[in-house]
Design an enzyme around this catalytic site. Structure first.
Site, PDB file in Angstrom:
ATOM      1  N   ARG A 170       0.776  -1.176  -0.075  1.00 40.00           N
ATOM      2  CA  ARG A 170       0.069  -0.023  -0.080  1.00 40.00           C
ATOM      3  C   ARG A 170       0.760   1.366   0.098  1.00 40.00           C
ATOM      4  O   ARG A 170       0.335   2.299  -0.086  1.00 40.00           O
ATOM      5  CB  ARG A 170      -0.876   0.019   1.292  1.00 40.00           C
ATOM      6  CG  ARG A 170      -1.941  -1.040   0.899  1.00 40.00           C
ATOM      7  CD  ARG A 170      -3.139  -0.686   1.994  1.00 40.00           C
ATOM      8  NE  ARG A 170      -2.345  -0.490   3.516  1.00 40.00           N
ATOM      9  CZ  ARG A 170      -3.143  -0.060   4.488  1.00 40.00           C
ATOM     10  NH1 ARG A 170      -4.472   0.414   4.216  1.00 40.00           N
ATOM     11  NH2 ARG A 170      -2.737   0.239   5.497  1.00 40.00           N
ATOM     12  N   ARG A 174       4.450   7.661  -6.386  1.00 37.15           N
ATOM     13  CA  ARG A 174       3.720   8.889  -7.445  1.00 37.15           C
ATOM     14  C   ARG A 174       4.579   9.456  -8.437  1.00 37.15           C
ATOM     15  O   ARG A 174       5.642   9.482  -8.186  1.00 37.15           O
ATOM     16  CB  ARG A 174       3.405   9.843  -6.370  1.00 37.15           C
ATOM     17  CG  ARG A 174       2.348   9.561  -5.352  1.00 37.15           C
ATOM     18  CD  ARG A 174       1.786  10.819  -4.671  1.00 37.15           C
ATOM     19  NE  ARG A 174       1.062  10.431  -3.465  1.00 37.15           N
ATOM     20  CZ  ARG A 174       1.423  10.832  -2.263  1.00 37.15           C
ATOM     21  NH1 ARG A 174       2.305  11.557  -2.132  1.00 37.15           N
ATOM     22  NH2 ARG A 174       0.888  10.514  -1.245  1.00 37.15           N
ATOM     23  N   ARG A 247       6.940  -6.970  17.451  1.00 41.28           N
ATOM     24  CA  ARG A 247       8.080  -6.229  17.313  1.00 41.28           C
ATOM     25  C   ARG A 247       8.293  -5.206  18.310  1.00 41.28           C
ATOM     26  O   ARG A 247       7.113  -4.508  18.333  1.00 41.28           O
ATOM     27  CB  ARG A 247       8.301  -5.561  15.981  1.00 41.28           C
ATOM     28  CG  ARG A 247       9.694  -4.980  15.767  1.00 41.28           C
ATOM     29  CD  ARG A 247      10.773  -6.256  15.330  1.00 41.28           C
ATOM     30  NE  ARG A 247      11.944  -5.616  14.766  1.00 41.28           N
ATOM     31  CZ  ARG A 247      13.133  -6.078  15.230  1.00 41.28           C
ATOM     32  NH1 ARG A 247      13.097  -7.177  16.068  1.00 41.28           N
ATOM     33  NH2 ARG A 247      14.373  -5.536  14.815  1.00 41.28           N
ATOM     34  N   ARG A 278      14.228   5.941  12.792  1.00 41.67           N
ATOM     35  CA  ARG A 278      13.695   7.265  12.582  1.00 41.67           C
ATOM     36  C   ARG A 278      14.265   8.323  13.554  1.00 41.67           C
ATOM     37  O   ARG A 278      14.679   7.955  14.684  1.00 41.67           O
ATOM     38  CB  ARG A 278      12.151   7.478  12.562  1.00 41.67           C
ATOM     39  CG  ARG A 278      11.695   6.524  11.663  1.00 41.67           C
ATOM     40  CD  ARG A 278      10.190   6.950  11.470  1.00 41.67           C
ATOM     41  NE  ARG A 278       9.356   6.374  12.545  1.00 41.67           N
ATOM     42  CZ  ARG A 278       7.940   6.501  12.478  1.00 41.67           C
ATOM     43  NH1 ARG A 278       7.313   7.060  11.616  1.00 41.67           N
ATOM     44  NH2 ARG A 278       7.362   6.090  13.485  1.00 41.67           N
ATOM     45  N   TYR A 351      -2.511  -4.108  13.892  1.00 45.04           N
ATOM     46  CA  TYR A 351      -2.124  -2.836  13.905  1.00 45.04           C
ATOM     47  C   TYR A 351      -3.037  -1.939  13.394  1.00 45.04           C
ATOM     48  O   TYR A 351      -3.966  -2.117  12.230  1.00 45.04           O
ATOM     49  CB  TYR A 351      -0.739  -2.579  12.823  1.00 45.04           C
ATOM     50  CG  TYR A 351      -0.436  -1.211  12.771  1.00 45.04           C
ATOM     51  CD1 TYR A 351       0.595  -0.822  13.820  1.00 45.04           C
ATOM     52  CD2 TYR A 351      -1.066  -0.187  11.968  1.00 45.04           C
ATOM     53  CE1 TYR A 351       0.874   0.755  13.707  1.00 45.04           C
ATOM     54  CE2 TYR A 351      -0.832   1.056  11.890  1.00 45.04           C
ATOM     55  CZ  TYR A 351       0.322   1.580  12.816  1.00 45.04           C
ATOM     56  OH  TYR A 351       0.520   2.930  12.959  1.00 45.04           O
ATOM     57  N   ASP A 353      -4.089   2.426  12.965  1.00 48.01           N
ATOM     58  CA  ASP A 353      -3.998   3.712  12.894  1.00 48.01           C
ATOM     59  C   ASP A 353      -4.830   4.450  14.063  1.00 48.01           C
ATOM     60  O   ASP A 353      -6.058   3.719  14.443  1.00 48.01           O
ATOM     61  CB  ASP A 353      -4.008   4.278  11.503  1.00 48.01           C
ATOM     62  CG  ASP A 353      -2.757   4.309  10.818  1.00 48.01           C
ATOM     63  OD1 ASP A 353      -1.713   4.200  11.378  1.00 48.01           O
ATOM     64  OD2 ASP A 353      -2.687   4.297   9.686  1.00 48.01           O
TER      65      ASP A 353
HETATM   66  P1  FAD Z   1      -2.791   1.429  23.265  1.00 52.63           P
HETATM   67  O1  FAD Z   1      -2.581   2.814  23.252  1.00 52.63           O
HETATM   68  O2  FAD Z   1      -1.657   0.332  23.353  1.00 52.63           O
HETATM   69  O3  FAD Z   1      -3.717   1.274  24.839  1.00 52.63           O
HETATM   70  C1  FAD Z   1      -3.656   0.437  25.514  1.00 52.63           C
HETATM   71  C2  FAD Z   1      -3.792   0.774  27.163  1.00 52.63           C
HETATM   72  O4  FAD Z   1      -3.998  -0.333  27.792  1.00 52.63           O
HETATM   73  C3  FAD Z   1      -2.167   1.230  27.183  1.00 52.63           C
HETATM   74  O5  FAD Z   1      -2.267   2.380  27.897  1.00 52.63           O
HETATM   75  C4  FAD Z   1      -1.494   0.035  28.286  1.00 52.63           C
HETATM   76  O6  FAD Z   1      -1.025   0.499  29.514  1.00 52.63           O
HETATM   77  C5  FAD Z   1      -2.999  -0.410  28.715  1.00 52.63           C
HETATM   78  N1  FAD Z   1      -3.074  -1.765  29.478  1.00 52.63           N
HETATM   79  C6  FAD Z   1      -2.587  -2.859  28.906  1.00 52.63           C
HETATM   80  N2  FAD Z   1      -2.639  -3.905  29.878  1.00 52.63           N
HETATM   81  C7  FAD Z   1      -3.377  -3.552  30.904  1.00 52.63           C
HETATM   82  C8  FAD Z   1      -3.825  -4.264  32.174  1.00 52.63           C
HETATM   83  N3  FAD Z   1      -3.563  -5.305  32.377  1.00 52.63           N
HETATM   84  N4  FAD Z   1      -4.266  -3.278  32.965  1.00 52.63           N
HETATM   85  C9  FAD Z   1      -4.638  -2.086  32.731  1.00 52.63           C
HETATM   86  N5  FAD Z   1      -4.294  -1.384  31.762  1.00 52.63           N
HETATM   87  C10 FAD Z   1      -3.529  -2.124  30.735  1.00 52.63           C
HETATM   88  N6  FAD Z   1      -1.371   6.031  14.259  1.00 52.63           N
HETATM   89  C11 FAD Z   1      -1.773   6.968  13.479  1.00 52.63           C
HETATM   90  O7  FAD Z   1      -3.170   7.302  13.055  1.00 52.63           O
HETATM   91  N7  FAD Z   1      -0.668   7.722  13.013  1.00 52.63           N
HETATM   92  C12 FAD Z   1       0.509   7.602  13.265  1.00 52.63           C
HETATM   93  O8  FAD Z   1       1.413   8.315  12.908  1.00 52.63           O
HETATM   94  C13 FAD Z   1       0.761   6.610  14.275  1.00 52.63           C
HETATM   95  N8  FAD Z   1       2.314   6.416  14.572  1.00 52.63           N
HETATM   96  C14 FAD Z   1       2.357   5.254  15.243  1.00 52.63           C
HETATM   97  C15 FAD Z   1       3.704   5.015  15.493  1.00 52.63           C
HETATM   98  C16 FAD Z   1       4.237   3.850  16.407  1.00 52.63           C
HETATM   99  C17 FAD Z   1       5.341   3.775  16.595  1.00 52.63           C
HETATM  100  C18 FAD Z   1       3.214   3.217  16.822  1.00 52.63           C
HETATM  101  C19 FAD Z   1       3.584   1.818  17.574  1.00 52.63           C
HETATM  102  C20 FAD Z   1       1.795   3.119  16.381  1.00 52.63           C
HETATM  103  C21 FAD Z   1       1.497   4.310  15.649  1.00 52.63           C
HETATM  104  N9  FAD Z   1       0.184   4.667  15.499  1.00 52.63           N
HETATM  105  C22 FAD Z   1      -0.141   5.700  14.781  1.00 52.63           C
HETATM  106  C23 FAD Z   1      -0.850   3.737  16.041  1.00 52.63           C
HETATM  107  C24 FAD Z   1      -1.696   4.290  17.533  1.00 52.63           C
HETATM  108  O9  FAD Z   1      -0.435   4.323  18.324  1.00 52.63           O
HETATM  109  C25 FAD Z   1      -2.561   3.247  17.629  1.00 52.63           C
HETATM  110  O10 FAD Z   1      -3.805   3.655  17.004  1.00 52.63           O
HETATM  111  C26 FAD Z   1      -3.241   3.746  18.985  1.00 52.63           C
HETATM  112  O11 FAD Z   1      -2.484   3.837  20.077  1.00 52.63           O
HETATM  113  C27 FAD Z   1      -3.848   2.427  19.409  1.00 52.63           C
HETATM  114  O12 FAD Z   1      -4.623   2.785  20.994  1.00 52.63           O
HETATM  115  P2  FAD Z   1      -5.264   1.585  21.932  1.00 52.63           P
HETATM  116  O13 FAD Z   1      -5.998   2.206  23.035  1.00 52.63           O
HETATM  117  O14 FAD Z   1      -5.846   0.581  20.969  1.00 52.63           O
HETATM  118  O15 FAD Z   1      -3.861   0.937  22.353  1.00 52.63           O
END
Ligand code: FAD
Length: 369
Positions: A170, A174, A247, A278, A351, A353
């Site tokens: 994906r 361009r 990873r 990065r 994964y 976003d």
């Molecule tokens: P998380 O943010 O992981 O939240 C889960 C939470 O649950 C965490 O705070 C964790 O501590 C908590 N938790 C886990 N287990 C327990 C437990 N047993 N008890 C209590 N709490 C717990 N998206 C974009 O749209 N644009 C970007 O540019 C982008 N860049 C990224 C860059 C990186 C390096 C990465 C890894 C991801 C990126 N993303 C990006 C994706 C984005 O980070 C995710 O969409 C988002 O964080 C997902 O949210 P979540 O709540 O599902 O997960």
């Protein structure tokens, strides 16, 4: 019972779901094991600069409902992601576009660029069946060797020939001079950081930080009628079918007493012998903030990919055949947990976003609340 819903995890998934539940009149408790809200989108202010603690986060979407929703909780400043790639002492524009082709080959027209790529891609016969072949068939061997090979090796810890072609299928290619990394309709960054956005979502909701649900399972489960679990699905089931692999990443952040370190928010380091992938200079995520741009102070983060082992922070799921088979076993087990839903990037082992995360949390709320 004190609460209707216990939301495990104060990341974007948990915060959106908790907000939706509260809005519908449910009593909600959020338990978060880290010492802060926001999960991986967490930002903290350092000398006026919003520092993205878990990697660069740029909000981009073509989903109008999600864009409107996010804008209800944060003031987004316009930002266009135009990353560069460094290889040796040269810089190239990303995503692959006429600027990249000019920098690589000195060509100035789309026809000249296409002629070179066509010649180079002819070494791939038939459908590409790994990342290396896919990259060469998209942009030719020169760009593969310079901008894809070393970066991929570092990012995944595996040779591109051992990785699925789907990882880069994906990626935009361009034949225009357009450096905008994303094709989405809307793009921006919350002016006051993502933490404020999540804070606004969690407004009026009880949040317990430093609270690991799995360490206090009985008490917390007894306090609520239903649960949304956004932690790792395999950990919820005590790894009974084995751990799902990820990873991982390590971030090194430095502050420098200078106005401008690298002139751009994101520079990909594509040479195999540079250990990080990065370099992020956080103040450039706010190009419109003139006052901030003038400060003789900047914050820079180096992103190092690393192998994941149990106990390390999981970042990117490895959705290969082996892990998919394990995931299916956990998904079957999850169906037996009548009072528990699984969501988010760890609960779904996917994964996502940020816009997909919000979309999934809103859809889940519509289904179960
Ligand atoms: P998380 O943010 O992981 O939240 C889960 C939470 O649950 C965490 O705070 C964790 O501590 C908590 N938790 C886990 N287990 C327990 C437990 N047993 N008890 C209590 N709490 C717990 N998206 C974009 O749209 N644009 C970007 O540019 C982008 N860049 C990224 C860059 C990186 C390096 C990465 C890894 C991801 C990126 N993303 C990006 C994706 C984005 O980070 C995710 O969409 C988002 O964080 C997902 O949210 P979540 O709540 O599902 O997960």
């Amino acid at each position: 019972m004190q609460f209707d819903w216990l939301v495990v995890g104060a990341g974007l998934t948990g915060a959106v779901f908790a907000n939706e539940a509260k809005r519908r009149g449910y009593r909600v408790l959020v338990a978060e094991k880290r010492g802060h809200i926001g999960g991986n989108v967490y930002t903290e202010t350092c000398g006026g600069i919003e520092v993205h603690r878990y990697g660069a986060h740029i909000f981009h979407t073509s989903d109008s409902e999600v864009w409107e929703y996010a804008n209800r909780f944060a003031d987004f400043a316009p930002f266009i992601n135009e990353p560069l790639a460094r290889y040796g002492d040269k810089l190239y524009h990303l995503p692959f576009n006429m600027n990249t082709f000019y920098e690589m080959w000195g060509v100035t027209t789309p026809d000249e660029a296409k002629a070179i790529i066509d010649r180079q891609r002819s070494e791939i016969k038939g459908e590409p069946d790994n990342l290396e072949e896919q990259a060469i068939s998209m942009v030719g061997r020169d760009i593969y060797e310079t901008l894809v090979k070393g970066y991929t090796l570092k990012q995944w810890g595996k040779a591109p020939a051992e990785l699925p072609a789907s990882i880069i299928r994906r990626l935009p290619v361009r034949f225009t001079f357009n450096n905008n990394y994303f094709n989405d309709r809307w793009q921006g960054i919350p002016r006051h950081g993502y933490t404020k956005l999540v804070e606004a979502l969690l407004d009026g909701i009880e949040v317990r930080l430093n609270t690991d649900y799995l360490a206090q399972r009985n008490t917390l489960t007894a306090a609520a009628g239903k649960i949304l679990f956004t932690g790792p699905i395999d950990q919820y089931f005590d790894y009974r079918f084995g751990p799902l692999e990820y990873r991982s990443l390590r971030f090194e952040t430095a502050e420098y007493p200078q106005q401008n370190f690298q002139g751009n928010a994101v520079i990909n380091e594509t040479a195999a012998d540079v250990p990080y992938t990065r370099t992020i200079e956080h103040k450039h995520f706010a190009p419109g903030n003139q006052e901030l741009q003038q400060h003789q102070h900047t914050v820079v983060t180096y992103e190092y990919p690393q192998p994941w082992t149990l106990g390390k922070e999981p970042f990117y799921p490895l959705n290969d055949a082996r892990n998919t088979a394990i995931l299916q076993q956990y998904q079957q087990a999850a169906k037996q947990e009548a009072m528990v839903c699984f969501g988010g990037r760890l609960g779904r082992y996917q994964y996502l976003d940020m816009d997909d995360t919000i979309r999934a949390a809103l859809d889940l709320a519509r289904d179960v609340l």
